[in-house]
Write a protein that holds these residues in place. Structure first.
Motif, short mmCIF file in Angstrom:
data_model
loop_
_atom_site.label_atom_id
_atom_site.label_comp_id
_atom_site.label_asym_id
_atom_site.label_seq_id
_atom_site.Cartn_x
_atom_site.Cartn_y
_atom_site.Cartn_z
N ALA A 121 0.83 -1.21 0.00
CA ALA A 121 0.00 0.00 0.00
C ALA A 121 0.86 1.25 0.00
O ALA A 121 0.51 2.26 -0.63
N ARG A 124 1.99 1.83 -3.52
CA ARG A 124 0.88 2.33 -4.35
C ARG A 124 0.61 3.81 -4.07
O ARG A 124 0.35 4.59 -4.99
N TRP A 125 0.67 4.20 -2.79
CA TRP A 125 0.42 5.61 -2.44
C TRP A 125 1.48 6.51 -3.08
O TRP A 125 1.16 7.56 -3.64
N ALA A 127 3.33 5.87 -5.75
CA ALA A 127 3.16 5.86 -7.19
C ALA A 127 2.01 6.75 -7.63
O ALA A 127 2.07 7.40 -8.69
N SER A 128 0.97 6.84 -6.81
CA SER A 128 -0.21 7.64 -7.16
C SER A 128 -0.02 9.12 -6.88
O SER A 128 -0.64 9.96 -7.53
N ASP A 204 1.61 -7.31 3.57
CA ASP A 204 0.49 -6.72 2.84
C ASP A 204 -0.87 -7.04 3.43
O ASP A 204 -1.89 -6.97 2.74
N ASP A 207 -4.26 -2.64 3.87
CA ASP A 207 -4.46 -2.05 2.54
C ASP A 207 -4.36 -0.54 2.56
O ASP A 207 -5.00 0.15 1.77
N CYS A 226 -5.26 2.47 0.05
CA CYS A 226 -4.68 2.47 -1.30
C CYS A 226 -5.04 1.17 -2.03
O CYS A 226 -4.85 0.11 -1.46
#
Length: 226
Positions: A121, A124-125, A127-128, A204, A207, A226
């Motif tokens: 997560a 992902r955060w 990358a976003s 993981d 999330d 995320c």
């Protein structure tokens, strides 16, 4: 990208991820899973006590030399945080490595706390929200687990598919290092990781990213799915 330890200078203006697998940010992740809405991370036990005096309704969680101070509600233990629901509660956390590491990052573009439990997560955060910003991964401990988590996170951020088994092996190696060190201490000073280790190895499970906001004397973590 750089992976550094606690003695490194942290450059301003980048994304900084502070990593503490055993156990601060595994404990924080479990607290969020169990309903805590906000965690004020204090750089020292005394700073945690000062925050508690200002906010007596908040849970006070943490450790000194690995052990729960007598006046704290809970130790730095994901297992302890898992046994009850904490819906709507706020928490203060003070630990020797993880929360201290957050305090070493005064001017980041973004500041996050991570463990293996929310490593995906966290990637992902970033990358976003900050895909093109340089990042530093700060390992707060000297044992293997934080460095294994940092390598795993770096792989995710670089677009590869790092293996979960290698990360878990690194966490177990780190736990063995801790155990060897504790074995040389008097019984009253030893830390028992047996009930916490499965939480630390649960890659993981969470999330969400744990995103920090720098305040004058502490960092506030919030949960961002995320």
């Amino acid at each position: 990208m750089s992976i550094v330890g606690m003695d490194a200078e942290i450059p301003a203006g980048g994304v900084v991820v502070v990593i503490d697998v055993i156990r601060a940010f595994t404990t924080a992740a479990v607290a969020f899973e169990r309903g805590v809405t906000e965690i004020a991370c204090a750089p020292t036990v005394e700073a945690g006590r000062s925050l508690r005096r200002l906010h007596p309704d908040r849970l006070l969680v943490g450790e000194s030399d690995g052990l729960k101070p007598a006046d704290f509600d809970f130790g730095n233990s994901p297992f302890e945080m898992s046994v009850e629901r904490w819906e709507g509660r706020r928490m203060i956390q003070a630990t020797s490595n993880g929360t201290l590491g957050l305090a070493r990052c005064p001017a980041p573009a973004a500041l996050l706390a991570a463990s293996a439990r929310n490593v995906g997560a966290t990637a992902r955060w970033i990358a976003s929200n900050h895909a093109d910003v340089p990042y530093t991964l700060l390992c707060t401990g000297r044992t293997a687990e934080d460095w294994a988590c940092a390598r795993h996170l770096a792989g995710l951020l670089d677009g590869s598919a790092p293996g979960r088994a290698e990360l878990v092996a690194g966490i177990l190696d780190g736990a063995a290092e801790h155990s060897r060190r504790y074995a040389g201490l008097p019984a009253s000073e030893r830390v028992d990781l047996s009930s916490d280790l499965s939480f630390c190895c649960d890659v993981d499970r969470s999330d969400f990213a744990m995103v920090g906001e720098v305040r004058e004397d502490h960092v506030v973590l919030t949960r961002v799915t995320c």
